[in-house]
Write an enzyme that holds these catalytic residues in place. Sequence first.
Site, PDB file in Angstrom:
ATOM      1  CB  SER B 129      -0.685  -0.129   1.143  1.00  0.00           C
ATOM      2  OG  SER B 129      -0.619  -0.078   2.347  1.00  0.00           O
ATOM      3  CE  LYS B 166      -3.142   2.837   4.569  1.00  0.00           C
ATOM      4  NZ  LYS B 166      -2.578   1.453   4.921  1.00  0.00           N
TER       5      LYS B 166
END
Lengths: 208, 208
Positions: B129, B166
């Site tokens: 990701s 993230k």
Amino acid sequence: MEKKLTKKQQKILEFILKFTEENSYPPTLKEIAGKFKITIGTIQDHVSALQRKQYLEKKPDTARGFKVVKTSAGNKVTPKSDMNYIPLYGSVAAGEPIFASDNIQGYVTMEKSPKGHHIHFALKVKGDSMTDAGIYDGDIVIVRKQDDADNGDIVIALIEDEATVKTLRNNKIKAYLEAANPRYKAIMSQPFSVIGKVIELRRQYLNT
Amino acid sequence: MEKKLTKKQQKILEFILKFTEENSYPPTLKEIAGKFKITIGTIQDHVSALQRKQYLEKKPDTARGFKVVKTSAGNKVTPKSDMNYIPLYGSVAAGEPIFASDNIQGYVTMEKSPKGHHIHFALKVKGDSMTDAGIYDGDIVIVRKQDDADNGDIVIALIEDEATVKTLRNNKIKAYLEAANPRYKAIMSQPFSVIGKVIELRRQYLNT
DNA sequence: AAATATGCCATATTGAATTATGGAAAAGAA
DNA sequence: TTCTTTTCCATAATTCAATATGGCATATTT
């Protein structure tokens, strides 16, 4: 097999470690006793417990003869001699000597590789020719010196006296280099020499 | 100001260093004398010379009370205490405690940050990701524990008890997280908490 | 309940290690 | 050459540090 330590034993083991790091020599029984405000006799008990449980070694009849072999968390204690300081070179302009000592920007610490006496150095990557391999401008690559490598290895190559980071493609007939960024066309059949293989990448997020 | 050492003094200084690394405690005068087959009295002279020239420190009336402060080459001796061992945690499944000690996969060495007493830990990245930010599956991120971060920082966030890497987007009204890979849609307005900021990335090329 | 391990004390003894002293030869610097 | 530093010796004194013993109170385990 693995005996656990009591709270007190942990504290004493940690004190021995800390004391040794701060003073460069381990404490005496008396110094330990002083720290915990208990007597030497008690420390004798604790020390033999630590020895029995294999966290501590002690040379008999030897002042400060301690050697912590395991921490209270169970980790092996790595001696300082197992750490290497690797020179970090800045990017090199064409024609200039690569390993000039005035090109050293700093040092990178790394654990000694268990086998082999390889020579390592680190380079700061300049440019974006390897972004597709996840290597960005400003990244630091740690390189193991060697003049050959396998297909697919990321290597430091010398092309016309300029050091570059490239992926080696070796199709048995001729090896060529390939920039991971497709915007750069692969450098084919150009004379080059491999000076090392990239074994680790480090990127520091310096802000704040 | 910088007095040079004689050959003999160099050898003795090096012996003290080497002995200390091998035994975890410095030698006694007698042990040094034994190595060089000379008497203690002579070693006393050498040791005071080394002290006078500021290569060696010695605590009086203290067994093995040596501290090498400079090597014969003139380099400062870096104490091991300047190195930190940071626990490396594996990827954590949802619901499980993140910092469980049985989730520790190993340790990463790192130089102590000069200022601040921050707590660090390392995480092995799982999934793709963050590939657009140059962070790949298997990479190790070194994280500084903190519960806030700035816009654009790469953080470790806890979303429904699962730790994820993230980029933090903070548009003043509400902060949300964003996976660097566009295939994942940004996680918006989901409850999350920042547990640390990524300060370094390490990737090891393990083959060969 | 009995055995074992822990955590604590005090004191005496043996051995280890540093320090003190004084002397002497050889090399290097002024 | 003279002076200083280095390199070496031997021995005694003293302090430091580890070891040995024995005893006691709590926990823990069997």
